[in-house]
Design a protein around this motif. Structure first.
Motif, PDB file in Angstrom:
ATOM      1  N   MET A 115       0.836  -1.188   0.000  1.00 41.73           N
ATOM      2  CA  MET A 115       0.000   0.000   0.000  1.00 41.73           C
ATOM      3  C   MET A 115       0.878   1.248   0.000  1.00 41.73           C
ATOM      4  N   MET A 174      -7.657   0.233   3.490  1.00 39.89           N
ATOM      5  CA  MET A 174      -6.952  -0.783   4.280  1.00 39.89           C
ATOM      6  C   MET A 174      -7.861  -1.979   4.538  1.00 39.89           C
ATOM      7  N   GLU A 215      -8.099  -4.101   1.498  1.00 37.45           N
ATOM      8  CA  GLU A 215      -6.884  -4.877   1.266  1.00 37.45           C
ATOM      9  C   GLU A 215      -6.831  -6.095   2.190  1.00 37.45           C
ATOM     10  N   PHE A 216      -7.163  -5.916   3.467  1.00 37.92           N
ATOM     11  CA  PHE A 216      -7.192  -7.075   4.371  1.00 37.92           C
ATOM     12  C   PHE A 216      -8.258  -8.078   3.926  1.00 37.92           C
ATOM     13  N   ARG A 242      -6.942 -10.101   1.087  1.00 35.73           N
ATOM     14  CA  ARG A 242      -5.926 -11.075   1.491  1.00 35.73           C
ATOM     15  C   ARG A 242      -6.516 -12.276   2.226  1.00 35.73           C
ATOM     16  N   VAL A 298      -1.750  -3.271  10.365  1.00 34.37           N
ATOM     17  CA  VAL A 298      -1.510  -2.128   9.488  1.00 34.37           C
ATOM     18  C   VAL A 298      -0.017  -1.838   9.409  1.00 34.37           C
ATOM     19  N   GLU A 336      -0.261 -10.905   8.165  1.00 37.02           N
ATOM     20  CA  GLU A 336      -0.141 -10.056   6.984  1.00 37.02           C
ATOM     21  C   GLU A 336      -0.063  -8.614   7.457  1.00 37.02           C
ATOM     22  N   SER A 337       1.001  -7.915   7.092  1.00 41.08           N
ATOM     23  CA  SER A 337       1.110  -6.499   7.429  1.00 41.08           C
ATOM     24  C   SER A 337       1.047  -5.671   6.150  1.00 41.08           C
ATOM     25  N   LEU A 338       0.401  -4.510   6.245  1.00 41.26           N
ATOM     26  CA  LEU A 338       0.287  -3.632   5.089  1.00 41.26           C
ATOM     27  C   LEU A 338       1.582  -2.864   4.855  1.00 41.26           C
TER      28      LEU A 338
END
Length: 190
Positions: free
Chosen positions: A1, A38, A41-42, A45, A153, A173-175
């Motif tokens: 991102m 955000m 996006e999560f 995923r 995040v 999972e981290s952005l």
């Protein structure tokens, strides 16, 4: 991102080599458009994981967790940090230290809102040492639900939290990953 990285670079305030203040976009003021991005996006995923509930810890994770739950079409449950007068006796509780607050608090979730049939996605704003995440994981495990993963995040990779969660076999999972705050400069890890 990339947009999130740019906003962190522009608006993040380095307090020390361990602490990054993100009040302008995550922890005090919330940008609704960025927050919804955000969440999308999560959701993208974790869309194949059949999530039944999104769980977070009060309070800074709530906005992003809400956006994620909205996108997935599932309820959001947030762990409270204080027992209220209306709290039931059937609360699941874990004591956790708070890195940024420098105190130990309880996190509580009612058994009415999480069960052994749930597939839980944990969403939070920042992971440093991972204490809140570990506490929430213990609650999920105690009730017998399945934790499908964690969406963070901002992961500070120079602190042990993300690594410790992954070492438990949990998908994290981290952005955005931050590798260092040394010298008053934000260095992204990716």
């Amino acid at each position: 991102m990339e947009k999130l990285k740019q906003r962190i670079a522009e608006e993040g305030v380095i307090v020390s080599e361990q602490v990054l203040k993100l009040d302008a976009l995550l922890n005090h003021q919330v940008d609704p458009e960025l927050t919804m991005e955000m969440g999308k996006e999560f959701a993208r995923r974790f869309k194949e994981d059949n999530v039944t509930r999104v769980v977070t810890v009060e309070s800074s994770g709530i906005a992003v967790a809400f956006a994620t739950a909205y996108e997935l079409g599932v309820p959001l449950v947030f762990a409270r940090r204080k027992k209220t007068l209306l709290a039931e006796n059937n609360m699941l509780c874990e004591r956790v230290p708070s890195f940024t607050k420098g105190i130990v608090t309880d996190i509580l979730i009612s058994r009415d809102f999480i069960s052994e049939n749930d597939r839980i996605l944990f969403i939070d704003d920042i992971i440093a040492n991972g204490d809140a995440a570990r506490g929430l994981i213990k609650i999920v495990q105690r009730v017998g639900a399945e934790l499908v993963g964690a969406g963070i995040v901002v992961e500070k990779t120079f602190q042990a939290g993300g690594k410790a969660i992954r070492e438990q076999g949990i998908r994290l999972e981290s952005l955005v990953q931050i590798g260092s705050l040394a010298g008053g400069k934000i260095t992204f890890a990716e």
